[in-house]
Design an enzyme around this catalytic site. Sequence first.
Site, PDB file in Angstrom:
ATOM      1  CD  GLU A 254       1.455  -1.098  -4.739  1.00  0.00           C
ATOM      2  OE1 GLU A 254       0.623  -2.022  -4.654  1.00  0.00           O
ATOM      3  OE2 GLU A 254       2.657  -1.278  -5.012  1.00  0.00           O
TER       4      GLU A 254
ATOM      5  NE  ARG B 232      11.861  -9.043   2.845  1.00  0.00           N
ATOM      6  CZ  ARG B 232      12.845  -8.296   2.373  1.00  0.00           C
ATOM      7  NH1 ARG B 232      14.090  -8.534   2.695  1.00  0.00           N
ATOM      8  NH2 ARG B 232      12.577  -7.299   1.535  1.00  0.00           N
TER       9      ARG B 232
ATOM     10  CG  HIS C 249       5.826   0.395  -4.446  1.00  0.00           C
ATOM     11  ND1 HIS C 249       4.837  -0.231  -3.726  1.00  0.00           N
ATOM     12  CD2 HIS C 249       6.799   0.739  -3.539  1.00  0.00           C
ATOM     13  CE1 HIS C 249       5.199  -0.267  -2.439  1.00  0.00           C
ATOM     14  NE2 HIS C 249       6.373   0.309  -2.301  1.00  0.00           N
TER      15      HIS C 249
HETATM   16  N1  PCA Z   1      10.023   1.688  -0.202  1.00  0.00           N
HETATM   17  C1  PCA Z   1       9.725   0.931   1.014  1.00  0.00           C
HETATM   18  C2  PCA Z   1       9.676   1.955   2.118  1.00  0.00           C
HETATM   19  C3  PCA Z   1      10.255   3.207   1.549  1.00  0.00           C
HETATM   20  C4  PCA Z   1      10.370   2.977   0.106  1.00  0.00           C
HETATM   21  O1  PCA Z   1      10.720   3.798  -0.736  1.00  0.00           O
HETATM   22  C5  PCA Z   1       8.457   0.093   0.880  1.00  0.00           C
HETATM   23  O2  PCA Z   1       8.122  -0.317  -0.228  1.00  0.00           O
HETATM   24  O3  PCA Z   1       7.806  -0.172   1.885  1.00  0.00           O
END
Ligand code: PCA
Length: 212
Positions: free
Chosen positions: A80, A90, A166
């Site tokens: 990110e 949401r 992510h």
């Molecule tokens: N993904 C969520 C919160 C915890 C996770 O593993 C997110 O992308 O905010």
Amino acid sequence: MKNVLVTGFEPFGGETTNPSQEIARQLNGRVIGGRRVIGRILPCVFGAAIEELEGYLVEFSPELIIGVGQAGGRAEITPERIAINVDDARIADNAGLQPIDRAIVKRGPAAYWSTLPVKAIAAALRAKEIPAAVSQTAGTFVCNHAFYGLMHALRKKPRIRGGFIHVPFSPAQAKKGQPSLPLETMVEAIATAVAVSLRTRRDLRVGEGQVS
Ligand code: PCA
């Protein structure tokens, strides 16, 4: 030996697993680039996630922190670029909290940049044939919240680097047609991100932006 902190998240949103949790577990205790990896799991709860993370910063004094979270629906490992100062949920978090349009830090800056070499990480992963791309938003749920909290905590510590990555669903989670990556691939990806972050001072200058 110096420490690197890798955090994952507990399952949320009705899921029973979270690949980021498994990644943090599997990397805990590994030595990468002469540093010991400390892997910890954060609660998927607004507020508590940042409080736990801050506790680990004090406990372990890591020189590098990589937060990891699940972004179901994405097909790539996505470092990110930026954390933004807003919670806008949401769905409810694991404590039933669902903040809407709320600042994470009152009067804090609108955003903080990741201090990880996000483009070098994406390039190194693609060189290993792991799908990867720089992401321009970590969303507005608990991951962005923890990422912003991390960068706020590090704002006066320029030598300690931090950021967030992510990851897609694991194959067991993905419903028909949804992308996923094997867990071993994701563990290798985050280990690679740690190694690249430790050895790369200056990020690559290649276009990773999206046109729309
Ligand atoms: N993904 C969520 C919160 C915890 C996770 O593993 C997110 O992308 O905010």
